[in-house]
Scaffold this motif. Structure first.
Motif, PDB file in Angstrom:
ATOM      1  N   LYS A 434       0.879  -1.286   0.030  1.00  0.00           N
ATOM      2  CA  LYS A 434      -0.148  -0.099   0.129  1.00  0.00           C
ATOM      3  C   LYS A 434       0.792   1.302  -0.030  1.00  0.00           C
ATOM      4  CE  LYS A 434      -3.466  -2.400   2.836  1.00  0.00           C
ATOM      5  NZ  LYS A 434      -4.457  -2.087   1.688  1.00  0.00           N
ATOM      6  N   VAL A 435       0.336   2.233  -0.435  1.00  0.00           N
ATOM      7  CA  VAL A 435       1.239   3.498  -0.641  1.00  0.00           C
ATOM      8  C   VAL A 435      -0.037   4.507  -0.208  1.00  0.00           C
ATOM      9  CG1 VAL A 435       2.632   2.889  -2.621  1.00  0.00           C
ATOM     10  CG2 VAL A 435       0.497   4.394  -3.277  1.00  0.00           C
ATOM     11  N   PHE A 436       0.843   5.740   0.250  1.00  0.00           N
ATOM     12  CA  PHE A 436      -0.151   7.041   0.590  1.00  0.00           C
ATOM     13  C   PHE A 436       0.036   8.014  -0.465  1.00  0.00           C
ATOM     14  CE2 PHE A 436      -1.684  10.498   2.603  1.00  0.00           C
ATOM     15  CZ  PHE A 436      -2.674  10.385   3.171  1.00  0.00           C
ATOM     16  N   ARG A 437      -1.032   8.556  -0.854  1.00  0.00           N
ATOM     17  CA  ARG A 437      -1.169   9.403  -2.169  1.00  0.00           C
ATOM     18  C   ARG A 437      -1.179  10.848  -1.688  1.00  0.00           C
ATOM     19  NH1 ARG A 437      -3.636   7.535  -7.332  1.00  0.00           N
ATOM     20  NH2 ARG A 437      -2.705   8.579  -8.741  1.00  0.00           N
ATOM     21  N   LEU A 438      -0.214  11.511  -2.354  1.00  0.00           N
ATOM     22  CA  LEU A 438      -0.121  13.016  -1.914  1.00  0.00           C
ATOM     23  C   LEU A 438      -0.328  13.901  -3.141  1.00  0.00           C
ATOM     24  CD1 LEU A 438       3.369  12.834   0.262  1.00  0.00           C
ATOM     25  CD2 LEU A 438       0.978  13.254   1.117  1.00  0.00           C
ATOM     26  N   ALA A 439      -0.893  15.120  -2.828  1.00  0.00           N
ATOM     27  CA  ALA A 439      -1.163  15.900  -3.940  1.00  0.00           C
ATOM     28  C   ALA A 439       0.199  16.700  -4.108  1.00  0.00           C
ATOM     29  CB  ALA A 439      -2.106  17.090  -3.860  1.00  0.00           C
ATOM     30  N   TYR A 440       0.516  17.140  -5.370  1.00  0.00           N
ATOM     31  CA  TYR A 440       1.897  17.851  -5.653  1.00  0.00           C
ATOM     32  C   TYR A 440       1.797  19.266  -4.736  1.00  0.00           C
ATOM     33  CZ  TYR A 440       5.556  20.192  -8.240  1.00  0.00           C
ATOM     34  OH  TYR A 440       6.705  21.066  -8.619  1.00  0.00           O
ATOM     35  N   ASN A 441       3.047  19.691  -4.378  1.00  0.00           N
ATOM     36  CA  ASN A 441       3.198  20.934  -3.492  1.00  0.00           C
ATOM     37  C   ASN A 441       2.690  20.676  -2.150  1.00  0.00           C
ATOM     38  OD1 ASN A 441       5.061  22.679  -4.312  1.00  0.00           O
ATOM     39  ND2 ASN A 441       3.827  24.216  -4.678  1.00  0.00           N
ATOM     40  N   ALA A 442       1.862  19.871  -1.935  1.00  0.00           N
ATOM     41  CA  ALA A 442       1.098  19.949  -0.569  1.00  0.00           C
ATOM     42  C   ALA A 442       2.103  19.736   0.454  1.00  0.00           C
ATOM     43  CB  ALA A 442       0.095  18.660  -0.390  1.00  0.00           C
ATOM     44  N   ALA A 512       5.749  18.345  -0.612  1.00  0.00           N
ATOM     45  CA  ALA A 512       5.494  17.206  -1.655  1.00  0.00           C
ATOM     46  C   ALA A 512       5.760  17.733  -3.034  1.00  0.00           C
ATOM     47  CB  ALA A 512       4.342  16.479  -1.553  1.00  0.00           C
ATOM     48  N   ASP A 513       6.979  18.265  -3.217  1.00  0.00           N
ATOM     49  CA  ASP A 513       7.144  19.164  -4.582  1.00  0.00           C
ATOM     50  C   ASP A 513       7.733  18.312  -5.583  1.00  0.00           C
ATOM     51  OD1 ASP A 513       9.867  18.961  -3.229  1.00  0.00           O
ATOM     52  OD2 ASP A 513       9.845  21.171  -3.220  1.00  0.00           O
ATOM     53  N   ASN A 514       7.925  16.707  -5.245  1.00  0.00           N
ATOM     54  CA  ASN A 514       8.508  15.989  -6.350  1.00  0.00           C
ATOM     55  C   ASN A 514       7.842  14.767  -6.727  1.00  0.00           C
ATOM     56  OD1 ASN A 514      10.757  14.796  -7.546  1.00  0.00           O
ATOM     57  ND2 ASN A 514      11.908  14.092  -5.738  1.00  0.00           N
ATOM     58  N   PRO A 515       7.309  14.748  -7.818  1.00  0.00           N
ATOM     59  CA  PRO A 515       6.265  13.800  -8.247  1.00  0.00           C
ATOM     60  C   PRO A 515       7.192  12.529  -8.421  1.00  0.00           C
ATOM     61  CG  PRO A 515       6.969  15.314 -10.468  1.00  0.00           C
ATOM     62  CD  PRO A 515       7.490  16.026  -8.773  1.00  0.00           C
ATOM     63  N   GLY A 516       6.458  11.324  -8.102  1.00  0.00           N
ATOM     64  CA  GLY A 516       6.858   9.962  -8.460  1.00  0.00           C
ATOM     65  C   GLY A 516       6.389   9.038  -7.128  1.00  0.00           C
ATOM     66  N   VAL A 517       7.131   7.966  -6.944  1.00  0.00           N
ATOM     67  CA  VAL A 517       6.974   7.070  -5.923  1.00  0.00           C
ATOM     68  C   VAL A 517       8.242   7.237  -5.023  1.00  0.00           C
ATOM     69  CG1 VAL A 517       6.605   4.955  -5.312  1.00  0.00           C
ATOM     70  CG2 VAL A 517       5.463   5.834  -7.328  1.00  0.00           C
ATOM     71  N   GLY A 541       2.101  17.855 -10.902  1.00  0.00           N
ATOM     72  CA  GLY A 541       1.633  19.054 -10.680  1.00  0.00           C
ATOM     73  C   GLY A 541       1.150  19.512 -12.107  1.00  0.00           C
ATOM     74  N   ARG A 542       1.195  20.871 -12.611  1.00  0.00           N
ATOM     75  CA  ARG A 542       0.622  21.342 -13.628  1.00  0.00           C
ATOM     76  C   ARG A 542       1.939  21.537 -14.668  1.00  0.00           C
ATOM     77  NH1 ARG A 542      -3.421  26.119 -11.474  1.00  0.00           N
ATOM     78  NH2 ARG A 542      -4.917  24.802 -10.393  1.00  0.00           N
ATOM     79  N   GLY A 543       1.734  20.927 -15.949  1.00  0.00           N
ATOM     80  CA  GLY A 543       2.747  21.236 -16.641  1.00  0.00           C
ATOM     81  C   GLY A 543       3.966  20.233 -16.531  1.00  0.00           C
ATOM     82  N   PRO A 544       4.821  20.274 -17.589  1.00  0.00           N
ATOM     83  CA  PRO A 544       5.872  19.293 -17.628  1.00  0.00           C
ATOM     84  C   PRO A 544       7.023  19.588 -16.571  1.00  0.00           C
ATOM     85  CG  PRO A 544       5.952  20.788 -19.630  1.00  0.00           C
ATOM     86  CD  PRO A 544       4.662  21.055 -19.107  1.00  0.00           C
ATOM     87  N   ASN A 545       7.040  20.752 -16.225  1.00  0.00           N
ATOM     88  CA  ASN A 545       8.161  21.011 -15.044  1.00  0.00           C
ATOM     89  C   ASN A 545       7.499  20.496 -13.799  1.00  0.00           C
ATOM     90  OD1 ASN A 545       9.749  22.130 -16.929  1.00  0.00           O
ATOM     91  ND2 ASN A 545       9.084  24.260 -16.723  1.00  0.00           N
ATOM     92  N   GLN A 546       6.453  20.105 -13.543  1.00  0.00           N
ATOM     93  CA  GLN A 546       6.027  19.598 -12.449  1.00  0.00           C
ATOM     94  C   GLN A 546       5.458  18.060 -12.354  1.00  0.00           C
ATOM     95  OE1 GLN A 546       2.672  22.072 -10.818  1.00  0.00           O
ATOM     96  NE2 GLN A 546       4.540  24.064 -10.723  1.00  0.00           N
ATOM     97  N   SER A 547       6.192  17.468 -13.478  1.00  0.00           N
ATOM     98  CA  SER A 547       5.868  16.010 -13.737  1.00  0.00           C
ATOM     99  C   SER A 547       6.794  15.190 -14.049  1.00  0.00           C
ATOM    100  CB  SER A 547       4.907  15.880 -15.240  1.00  0.00           C
ATOM    101  OG  SER A 547       3.655  16.718 -15.015  1.00  0.00           O
TER     102      SER A 547
END
Length: 558
Positions: A434-442, A512-517, A541-547
């Protein structure tokens, strides 16, 4: 692929200040090979990088791009983790097996490609599969950008000091036997300082590391705890050191005669060679303030003032007691972020996710575990013993592969009890991926609560992909009504690995400013093996620089 040399460096324990040459790319080749090694008057084959123990130091400059071609020549699956590197949007290069990648199999290779963004200082790299990191580890030295000085007196020389453990037996045999029995594995036979334990009673001819210094000069010691399972005290006879950095983060300097360093942590200290000519004993000894077996053999090295006569006796020191909780607590409580104009502490002041995770041990049924009387010792976070998948979590997330994991990791303990008091009658845990999901930049606040199940113990918890601020710490059970009022939101220490005190708790905050696992686990390898681990899934997040970037073409296949 274009590459150029950044620096001309002397690749040994001493780093001589080189001439800077502009560059953006550093390339390394790590050949994972077997090598016979003799230690404690016995010889065994070990897994190494480039035939070295400890492995080679990886040098870079802040904002460099680093490419390491790892080639597996051994009969084990291999991955390498670049411990403490943020890996912004490059989770594919983080390294934990079956979390961000599947292993590099025998005869195969993989290029770890990442950029070191906004980081400078000492980190480490190590294998992140099985117990291979016992011998597959080394230093990462990230120097400041050209013409940016250290925020402390410039040292005359720099020295990498890697602390580790050594088993006479094959470490894979050690943990496999423990898994079969259901009990704890045998402790190590020695501690090492730059690959050497110093003389021990059953092998008095065993050599030790010697650090040569000149009177009146200043040395920056880059201390790294690469041990598998033990927190360590570091001490030099007749000298105090000044702490200036931990986990690649500058701190408010303070003096101490004893350094506490947990597995996965790094500490930079200034050593002033201001004593009389002579030889001074250096000791590395374990810290354990719980009824848990540890390797109680002290590793020794020698601090030698150049010009000392060969027959000069060594000035001795007494290491702290194994259960020196006061020494350890005083050291931890002295750590504060530098929080200067140039290096501010960006502590989240608001909280979007308020998480409470218990960390500790348990007992699950095991009919074949006769030495364990039909039970197996396990470990868990929020009563969940993590099961590694056979497809890497990051791949499953990126390619939307169903059935690999679920996103229902509990935000709070599923069973409420007196966590640091009398344990419940049922010591069993649940199993799952199981993982815990976080919104980008939270903004995330995570309270890590130690438990007394089986035994209370200090857990050095490492979070991949982030650094965090340790805003609070205390004994007993965390009180959400009163303890936050005592949080330090001004200059808390920033780390990537934090010790949850025995019978106590620690609170951390991060963005949480780093997308991924991203893996969260105890850096005592035995506890990771037993299941004290989980992962955060951070959405784009929004756009390629936050993905999250796409996977590289040579990503190992599952």
């Amino acid at each position: 692929m274009e590459s150029s040399t950044i620096r001309i460096l002397v690749i040994d324990a001493i780093i001589h200040f080189p001439v800077l040459i502009d560059s953006a790319v550093r390339q390394y080749k790590f050949d994972v090979v077997m090598k016979n090694a003799t230690m404690l008057c016995s010889t065994k084959p070990i897994v190494t990088v480039n035939g070295m123990f400890p492995g080679p130091t990886l040098y870079a400059v802040e904002d460099d791009t680093v490419l390491i071609n790892v080639v597996n020549h051994v009969n084990y699956n291999v991955t390498i983790h670049w411990h403490g590197i943020r890996q912004l949007r490059t989770g594919w290069a983080d390294g934990p097996a079956y979390i961000t990648q599947c292993p590099i199999t025998t005869g195969q290779s993989y290029i770890y490609n990442f950029t070191i963004t906004g980081q400078r200082g000492t980190l480490l790299w190590h294998a992140h599969i099985l117990w291979l990191r016992s011998t597959v580890h080394g230093a990462i030295v990230i120097l400041p950008k050209c013409c940016v000085p250290y925020p402390f007196p410039k040292p005359d020389k720099e020295v990498v000091v890697v602390l580790a453990e050594w088993w006479k037996s094959d470490t894979e045999d050690v943990i496999n036997e423990a898994i079969k029995s259901g009990l704890a594995p045998n402790v190590s036979d020695a501690h090492t300082i730059n690959g050497l334990p110093g003389p021990v009673s059953n092998c008095p001819s065993q050599g030790g590391f010697t650090l040569h210094v000149e009177k009146g000069k200043t040395y920056l010691l880059r201390l790294i705890n690469a041990a598998l399972n033990e927190e360590l005290f570091f001490k030099i006879a007749g000298h105090h050191v000044t702490i200036v950095e931990v986990d690649a983060t500058y701190v408010k300097p303070f003096k101490t005669d004893t350094v506490l360093i947990s597995p996965g942590q790094t500490t930079n200290v200034l050593l002033f060679a201001d004593q009389k000519q002579g030889n001074y004993l250096v000791t590395v000894s374990p810290f354990m303030d719980a009824p848990i077996a540890v390797d109680n053999i002290t590793a020794t090295a020698t601090l030698n003032y150049i010009g000392t006569l060969t027959n000069t006796p060594t000035i001795l020191t007494t290491p702290p007691l194994e259960n020196a909780t006061t020494v350890a607590t005083n050291f931890v409580n002295s750590l504060r972020s530098l929080n200067s104009k140039q290096y501010p502490a960006w502590v989240p002041r608001t909280v979007d996710y308020n998480l409470y995770f218990t960390v500790g041990l348990g007992l699950n049924p095991c009919p074949t575990c006769k030495p364990g009387n039909g039970s197996r010792v396990v470990a868990s976070i929020n009563n969940l013993t993590f099961t590694l998948p056979t497809t890497a979590l990051l791949q499953a997330h990126y390619f939307n592969i169903n059935g690999v994991f679920t996103t229902d990791f509990p935000a709070n303990p599923p069973y409420v009890f007196n966590y640091t008091g009398t344990p419940p009658s049922n010591l069993q845990t649940m199993n799952g991926t199981k993982v815990f999901r976080l919104a980008y930049n939270a903004n995330v606040q995570l309270v890590l609560q130690g438990t007394g199940i089986v035994a209370p113990e200090n857990h050095p918890i490492h979070l991949h992909g982030f650094s965090f601020y340790a805003v609070g710490r205390g004994p007993g059970n965390y009180n959400p009504m009163t303890d936050p009022m005592k949080f330090n939101l001004v200059d808390p220490i920033e780390r990537n690995t934090i010790g949850v005190p025995s019978g106590g708790w620690v609170a951390i905050r991060f963005r949480a400013d780093n997308p991924g696992v991203w893996f969260l686990h105890c850096h005592l390898e035995v506890h990771t093996t037993w299941g004290l681990k989980m992962a955060f899934l951070v959405d784009n997040g929004r756009g390629p620089n936050q993905s999250l970037l796409p996977p590289p073409i040579d990503l190992p296949k599952c």
